[in-house]
Design an enzyme around this catalytic site. Structure first.
Site, PDB file in Angstrom:
ATOM      1  N   ASP A 260       0.866  -1.173   0.000  1.00 20.37           N
ATOM      2  CA  ASP A 260       0.000   0.000   0.000  1.00 20.37           C
ATOM      3  C   ASP A 260       0.912   1.236   0.000  1.00 20.37           C
ATOM      4  O   ASP A 260       2.121   1.140   0.202  1.00 20.37           O
ATOM      5  CB  ASP A 260      -0.965  -0.012   1.191  1.00 20.37           C
ATOM      6  CG  ASP A 260      -2.194   0.854   0.911  1.00 20.37           C
ATOM      7  OD1 ASP A 260      -2.114   1.733   0.020  1.00 20.37           O
ATOM      8  OD2 ASP A 260      -3.233   0.677   1.579  1.00 20.37           O
TER       9      ASP A 260
HETATM   10  C1  BGC Z   1      -5.051   3.242  -0.072  1.00 22.94           C
HETATM   11  C2  BGC Z   1      -5.149   2.248  -1.212  1.00 22.94           C
HETATM   12  C3  BGC Z   1      -4.987   2.971  -2.527  1.00 22.94           C
HETATM   13  C4  BGC Z   1      -3.674   3.721  -2.532  1.00 22.94           C
HETATM   14  C5  BGC Z   1      -3.403   4.461  -3.819  1.00 22.94           C
HETATM   15  C6  BGC Z   1      -3.811   4.097  -0.173  1.00 22.94           C
HETATM   16  O1  BGC Z   1      -3.825   5.110   0.768  1.00 22.94           O
HETATM   17  O2  BGC Z   1      -5.068   2.564   1.163  1.00 22.94           O
HETATM   18  O3  BGC Z   1      -6.363   1.570  -1.154  1.00 22.94           O
HETATM   19  O4  BGC Z   1      -5.067   2.067  -3.581  1.00 22.94           O
HETATM   20  O5  BGC Z   1      -3.683   4.655  -1.467  1.00 22.94           O
HETATM   21  O6  BGC Z   1      -4.240   5.541  -3.964  1.00 22.94           O
END
Ligand code: BGC
Length: 689
Positions: A260
């Site tokens: 993530d």
């Molecule tokens: C989120 C993800 C997301 C990523 C990219 C993160 O903060 O938890 O679900 O895909 O950001 O935007």
């Protein structure tokens, strides 16, 4: 091959493969790999790469997106494209795109085939935007409805989440790589970056992982995103148990694991050894540090080779070979996608209460009340946010059906005397209340985050009571990502519709269900408790929490509590009668799949759709277990006077339990069929040998 690749790049209009265009027809090393079968081509390219080039396959290029896409490095000389990643679960987060109902709403359709079409549409729009990795679906378990990102996932039950997630992935991967997220145990938002979730192995295996296994084994998902949180003392991106033992080992996952964003990677050596293939969105721990760790002998080259192989394999499979030359900009918010968004919204609304108030007649006059009445409430404002060009509020939906003269709007928190008397003159009043992306969603400073309460705000509850006192046909339309408690007002109103965040076409669906143009057919994918005391505690402030074995319907059933509305529940404007259940076997082996046939008749006057659900009863389990568990379901359409047979496959392996290893089911089991977890009139027995 070269010309095909170059053509593909032209189709993608340069953003994604800009670097590569220069290389079309170029480097002899790349050309020597052309034409080989996929696996051999990957090996050939790997052999042609330097160690640095391989390490560079293991991170994103920069913190922020380029033209809305998070990119990873290409290898120009080998004509190997970079990834271009984009969110997310309810549509593409890049410029304007179709905003579908949120995941939880789609979970309420209980329709994996419909979800496949949604996945395909979002995948198609992703490709049209130049993306090749879609950061979706979110398939975390809703352990508690106060979770801020509840709306992104499909529900509380692992089998149901798994079926819906498989549908989405199969659809999306017609066009791009899907990334199932967030692996694993991610269901608290406010402390997501550090919370350590203590969870015993059995609970992890039986409740929090099976849907991820389905994504891998049944949908062949190309990517899995590790979660921010820790599980049993290790950050998910550095958990060898989650990534190596289970995901890549036991399940045979062949895609790549990406972290993530930003705080999703915490280390260099531990993450690489644990099996984190890509650090996103930029090299903080990977890149130069990873190269140093390899040089120092802390990370074997074999680990780098493995990660690079996974990445290159998916690039060849999807980003080059998988590029669909027919996808152009015109697919974005196309007529077809908007119709699909409307169909999904129609099937996702859940009629929770109806004391003869609905449907309203088409000649009725309606007063729409509440600050949300003329808002197209799309939900989360974080990574799952989508910006459609146009969107339809509930008010606009009613005006579309009834004409402006028949619909009055009071977009206020409290009615003054003049409003009250005007509203009470209408044939019916519809109060639109609930949550927004300000109240719940991905936490971005003061916006989003977890909920402190499952109740509506005091103002909204007061508004409902004010309106209910004025009118004996008060309909409450609720918006939000998960359960809302209704103590103090539910008995005062005539009807309640759960509309979730119904997407850009949602206002049409709200009006169509209330007016009877659509017969409601959504069913709750989560339990609606009477009050929070019926659920396990939800602690969104502590850095350490323990997840117990029971949550959702398993919890209320196990505790003998009666929820406000049970898992699987939803009303219709017609009546379904359950006739008979037949299993295609009386005995079967523990790894067999059996088929149940369930006859359902429509005794009313309207065509309707029913979600037939099958649960297995654990009357004498070897380890303490929920009294019943969902084991299969099917949405069927039944015309008035007709009887339709639902055919539902049940995987008997899911009856087993985890006790140091998977222990197969054994003995006689009762299979119960009906319309919700608390309405199961039919029963058949099967002995598992
Ligand atoms: C989120 C993800 C997301 C990523 C990219 C993160 O903060 O938890 O679900 O895909 O950001 O935007």
């Amino acid at each position: 091959m070269v010309s095909r690749l170059c053509d593909a790049h032209r189709v993608q209009r340069a953003r994604l493969f800009a670097l590569l265009l220069a290389g079309c027809g170029g480097d002899p090393a790349a050309q020597s790999c052309d034409g080989l079968p996929l696996d051999d081509r990957v090996t050939c390219l790997l052999e042609a790469m330097t160690a640095s080039e391989k390490v560079a396959q293991m991170h994103g290029s920069q913190l922020g997106p380029v033209d809305d896409l998070y990119v990873t490095p290409a290898v120009e000389r080998l004509r190997l494209p970079g990834f271009a990643m984009v969110d997310g679960p309810r549509g593409v987060r890049a410029g304007h795109a179709t905003a579908f109902p949120v995941g939880m709403a789609r979970g309420a359709t209980w329709d994996p085939a419909l979800e496949e079409r949604v996945g395909e549409a979002i995948g198609r729009e992703t490709a049209a935007k130049g993306g090749n990795v879609l950061l979706a679906p979110t398939i975390n378990v809703l352990r508690h409805p106060a979770w801020g990102r509840a709306q992104e996932t499909y529900g509380e039950d692992t089998l149901h989440i798994g079926r819906m997630g498989v549908g989405f992935i199969v659809g999306a991967q017609q066009h791009v790589i899907a990334s199932a997220k967030h692996f694993a145990g991610n269901s608290i938002e406010d402390t997501r970056f550090e919370v350590d979730v203590t969870i015993d192995e059995r609970t992890l295996r039986e409740q929090y992982l099976p849907h991820f296994r389905m994504a891998v084994q049944e949908a062949n998902v190309g990517s899995v995103m590790s979660a921010y949180n820790q599980v049993n003392g290790l950050y998910c991106a550095e958990s060898p148990h989650l990534l190596r033992d289970i995901l890549k080992g036991e399940w045979g996952f062949e895609g790549f694991v990406e972290s993530d964003w930003i705080l999703g990677t915490r280390s260099t050596v531990a993450s690489a050894l644990a099996g984190l293939d890509i650090e996103m969105p930029a090299p903080v721990f990977y890149g130069a540090r990873l190269e140093d760790a390899v040089a120092a002998g802390e990370v074997p080259m074999a680990v780098i080779d493995e990660a690079a192989r996974r990445v290159i394999h998916k690039k060849l499979e999807f980003a080059i070979d998988g590029v669909d030359p027919n996808v152009g900009d015109d697919v974005v918010e196309s007529e077809e996608h908007l119709e699909l968004a409307r169909e999904v919204a129609n099937k996702s609304l859940v009629l929770l209460k109806n004391e003869g108030a609905l449907p309203l007649s088409n000649s009725a006059s309606v007063a729409l009340i509440g600050a949300l009445a003329d808002v197209a409430n799309l939900g989360d404002e974080g990574s799952s946010a989508v910006e459609p060009t146009t969107s339809v509020s509930p008010y606009a939906g009613f005006v579309d059906r009834l004409g402006e003269a028949a619909v009055s709007l009071f977009a206020v928190d409290v009615l003054d005397a003049a409003d009250a008397s005007a509203a009470s003159a209408a044939d019916a009043v519809v109060v639109v209340v609930g949550l927004t992306g300000e109240d719940e969603g991905e936490k971005l400073g003061p916006v989003g985050g977890d909920r402190d309460t499952l109740a509506l705000s005091d103002e909204q509850q007061a508004l409902i009571l004010q309106v209910a006192a004025l009118h004996d046909r008060t309909i409450v339309v609720l918006e939000g990502g998960a359960s809302i408690t209704m103590e103090g007002w539910i008995d005062e109103v005539e009807a309640v519709v759960m509309a979730w965040y119904p997407g850009q076409q949602g206002g049409f669906a709200v009006a169509d269900v209330v007016l009877g143009a659509v017969n409601p057919s959504g069913r709750l994918p989560i339990t609606f408790p009477v009050s929070e005391t019926q659920l396990p505690a939800f602690d969104h402030t502590s850095a350490a929490v323990t997840y117990g074995y029971f949550h959702g319907y398993r919890h209320v059933d196990h505790e003998g509590l009666d929820p406000l509305f049970p898992f699987g529940f939803g009303l219709s404007y017609t009546t379904f009668t359950y006739g008979a259940i037949r299993l295609d076997a009386v005995t079967a082996s523990a790894d067999a799949t059996v088929t149940a046939e369930v006859d359902v008749s429509n005794g009313g006057t309207r065509p309707g759709e029913e979600v037939v659900q099958i649960y297995v009863a654990f009357d004498d389990p070897p380890l303490e277990r929920a009294p019943i568990e969902l084991k299969g379901f099917s949405r069927i359409a039944v015309d008035p006077g007709e009887t339709v047979t639902a055919r539902i496959e049940i995987d008997l392996a899911t009856l087993g339990h985890y006790d140091g290893g998977w222990q197969p089911a054994r003995g006689p089991y009762r299979f119960l069929a009906g319309s919700s977890s608390r309405d199961l009139p039919l029963e058949a027995t099967l002995t598992v040998e």
